[in-house]
Design an enzyme around this catalytic site. Structure first.
Site, PDB file in Angstrom:
ATOM      1  N   TRP A 284       0.828  -1.203   0.000  1.00  0.00           N
ATOM      2  CA  TRP A 284       0.000   0.000   0.000  1.00  0.00           C
ATOM      3  C   TRP A 284       0.870   1.263   0.000  1.00  0.00           C
ATOM      4  CZ3 TRP A 284      -1.274  -4.537   2.257  1.00  0.00           C
ATOM      5  CH2 TRP A 284      -2.542  -5.062   2.001  1.00  0.00           C
ATOM      6  N   ASP A 402     -12.050 -13.101   4.681  1.00  0.00           N
ATOM      7  CA  ASP A 402     -11.228 -11.969   4.249  1.00  0.00           C
ATOM      8  C   ASP A 402      -9.762 -12.387   4.227  1.00  0.00           C
ATOM      9  OD1 ASP A 402     -10.120  -9.530   3.658  1.00  0.00           O
ATOM     10  OD2 ASP A 402     -11.204  -8.419   5.202  1.00  0.00           O
ATOM     11  N   GLU A 491     -30.258   0.516   8.814  1.00  0.00           N
ATOM     12  CA  GLU A 491     -29.483   1.533   9.526  1.00  0.00           C
ATOM     13  C   GLU A 491     -30.393   2.424  10.347  1.00  0.00           C
ATOM     14  OE1 GLU A 491     -26.209   2.307  10.832  1.00  0.00           O
ATOM     15  OE2 GLU A 491     -25.702   1.881   8.745  1.00  0.00           O
ATOM     16  N   GLU A 496     -31.127  -2.676  14.727  1.00  0.00           N
ATOM     17  CA  GLU A 496     -29.710  -2.432  14.438  1.00  0.00           C
ATOM     18  C   GLU A 496     -28.989  -1.937  15.678  1.00  0.00           C
ATOM     19  OE1 GLU A 496     -26.370   0.335  13.108  1.00  0.00           O
ATOM     20  OE2 GLU A 496     -28.336   0.918  13.872  1.00  0.00           O
ATOM     21  N   TYR A 565      -7.295   5.769   0.563  1.00  0.00           N
ATOM     22  CA  TYR A 565      -8.600   5.095   0.570  1.00  0.00           C
ATOM     23  C   TYR A 565      -8.726   4.125   1.740  1.00  0.00           C
ATOM     24  CZ  TYR A 565      -7.188   0.398  -1.021  1.00  0.00           C
ATOM     25  OH  TYR A 565      -6.679  -0.866  -1.101  1.00  0.00           O
TER      26      TYR A 565
END
Length: 600
Positions: A284, A402, A491, A496, A565
């Site tokens: 990165w 992930d 949301e 939630e 980002y």
């Protein structure tokens, strides 16, 4: 109804079988094999021994086995099967099979030290009728010295590369045919088999998440969502060998390769490189000398082939979308339904607090040494489909995985599988790595101010800035499909909020929501127009609403900074401190415009 599929072995011709093991005979009864010649006049015992001259696994792409196992898209003519389903094979014998005196069984071995209790050695007996959930074989056709077998595997079989042997025995002798390299059988997960843990009911979804070799990865911001086409290429030449090489390189025992949970844990760890010399080296820094820029990749095939051909040398370089694209390739190749997923405004929680924390000093200036949590513009990971018999009922289905190396899980950079059903309800105590994924999609951003005694007090909570427009490619089209509802309740809804507060009780700061404080002044920041354009001013509106019956005076501390980002701080452009007087609740709001000019 049981599906019948062809097999993949080619046994050696009779003259090739020189190392055959023969047992059950006295030394003087065994034929003399010196010089490879048979004794003059032949040998009666040798004539009675049932030998396997060759094996035809019917493994070509166009044959019945590959088509019925949905593996005819894989390049090459190896026998590639899906577990829990029958396949066909021919045995060419030295004489007709006599069921009254002859016995025959198959042995399939995988891994370094095959053993029956570990599931890495399958002994397949010959039976009169096949039953589900068992390794068995049945003669379905006889043509002189040829017999055709229908072979069944279990829906929990270890996946990977198997070596075949055929064992024949009669009244006086036993012979095991010699394994040849061309006789490898490749076993995969089976989303078409109801008893397989990766079973997926809808054919259109199986076509998308297992058989589709082209996909779309999303990036950018929630206001400006971009898309790139990615070539998963899971059926390309060398891909299956490369994917199995990734598993073998992990050093994990093959006995655990029957579980999709174990496989995705291994793959999640092996796609990144920090602690196990995995497939892709992350970068990165912006300096990609000595490798390929992450943005230059458009598919997984070259990456995986380079890793395999390089003997396990990590390929330079990748970022989140590369890790995700390669993960999709490997898992689809192995038969696990998988998709790449993008989360916009994705939080990175570094201390298992399940919140994104911002620390300020007494003057409300950021404490950079403590501010290690971040919010990325976007982050790409994967969903995988499987049952979860290791968890309470209802936790099967899509699981978040992930492979981007962010935090360790049990000492290794990996993440998941985390059931989406658990994330949605805040049940972060369930396996695997639910706290981290929950924070990515539904953490609150909490501001803490340092007190004079060094302790910190919570001064502000932003509840709705993390986890927006969670996106994946739609089934059967190139449209973007928003799956935010699978990860979190609507949301701002009561459900939630309950999920957030439930999850936080299992984090490192369980007291975060224990003492709610009154908030009679709210603030909202909006970006005017269509958003910032290169070289143009950006105009912000900061709106205050006083919900109390008394006048309030507040100080607005504002800071504008440049971020990568990934949410990593680059530079501060501007700081302001403004006093604002708010009248008592009148149903109106006070707006403070703020203009930001580009640097020259």
């Amino acid at each position: 109804m049981r599906q019948v599929c062809p097999g993949l072995f080619r046994q050696p011709e009779v003259d090739d079988v020189t190392d055959t093991e023969m047992t059950g005979m006295d030394e003087e009864e065994k034929p003399d094999r010196g010089g490879g010649e048979e004794p003059q006049g032949g040998d009666q015992h040798d004539a009675h021994i049932l030998k396997v001259n060759s094996v035809d696994l019917m493994s070509e792409q166009s044959k019945q086995n590959r088509k019925e196992h949905h593996t005819d898209l894989y390049d090459g003519d190896d026998l590639i099967l899906r577990r829990g389903q029958t396949f066909l094979m021919w045995l060419n014998l030295s004489r007709p099979f006599d069921p009254t005196t002859d016995k025959l069984h198959l042995e399939l071995k995988t891994g370094a030290a095959p053993e029956v209790p570990k599931g890495t050695l399958a002994i397949v007996p010959l039976v009169d009728e096949l039953q589900d959930d068992r390794w068995e074989a049945m003669i379905v056709k006889e043509e002189g010295e040829r017999v055709q077998l229908s072979v069944n595997s279990t829906p929990t079989a270890v996946i990977g590369r198997y070596r075949l042997s055929v064992v024949t025995s009669g009244l006086e002798a036993e012979l095991t045919s010699i394994h040849q390299p061309a006789d490898n059988i490749y076993m995969l997960f089976n989303p078409w088999c109801e008893d397989d843990a990766v079973f997926m009911d809808e054919e259109e979804e199986r076509k998308e998440y297992v058989l589709n070799d082209i996909g779309r990865l999303y990036y950018g911001t929630e206001q400006q969502i971009g898309v790139r086409t990615w070539n998963f290429g899971q059926f390309s030449g060398g891909m299956l060998a490369s994917c199995l090489f990734v598993l073998e390189k992990s050093g994990t025992p093959a006995s655990g390769w029957g579980s999709p949970v174990n496989i995705v844990r291994v793959v999640s760890a092996m796609i990144n490189s920090p602690d196990d010399a995995g497939v892709v080296e992350g970068n990165w820094s912006g300096d990609y000398s000595g490798g390929t820029s992450p943005a230059a990749w458009s598919g997984s095939v070259e990456i995986l082939n380079n890793y395999h051909e390089g003997g396990g040398m990590p390929v330079r370089y990748g970022q989140c979308w590369v890790f995700s694209g390669v993960t999709t390739t490997v898992l689809r190749c192995l038969g696990i339904p998988t998709r790449s997923v993008t989360n916009f405004s994705s939080a990175h929680d570094t201390d298992v607090s399940l919140t994104t924390d911002v620390y300020l000093d007494e003057s409300l200036d950021p404490l950079d040494s403590l501010n290690v949590d971040s919010i990325w513009n976007f982050h790409v990971w994967n969903d995988c489909w499987m049952s979860r018999p290791d968890l309470p009922a209802g936790m099967g289905g899509w699981q978040a995985v992930d492979a981007t190396p962010q935090e360790t899980s049990q000492g290794t950079f990996r993440c998941g599988p985390a059931p989406l059903a658990a994330l949605r309800s805040g049940q972060v105590y369930l396996r695997h790595d639910c706290p981290f994924v929950f924070a990515e999609v539904n953490s609150d951003k909490i501001y803490w101010q340092r007190n004079l005694d060094g302790t910190f007090t919570q001064i502000h909570n932003e509840k709705h800035i993390v986890g927006h427009h969670i996106s994946t490619k739609a089934v059967g089209s190139d449209e973007r499909y928003d799956i935010t509802h699978l990860y979190k309740q609507p949301e701002g809804s009561e459900e939630e909020r309950i999920a957030v507060e439930t999850a936080s009780r299992y984090g490192s700061k369980p007291e975060t929501y224990s003492a709610p404080s009154a908030e009679d002044v709210s603030v909202q920041v909006t970006l005017d127009g269509d958003g910032p354009l290169m070289g143009s001013d950006a105009e912000l509106s900061i709106t205050f609403t006083n919900g109390s019956s008394e006048q309030r005076s507040v100080f607005l501390h504002s800071q504008v900074a440049v971020m990568y980002y990934t949410g990593v701080h680059k530079a501060t452009l501007r700081r302001d401190r403004t006093e604002v007087d708010l009248p008592p609740d009148s149903g109106e709001s006070t707006c403070c415009p703020l203009a930001l000019r580009p640097l020259c």
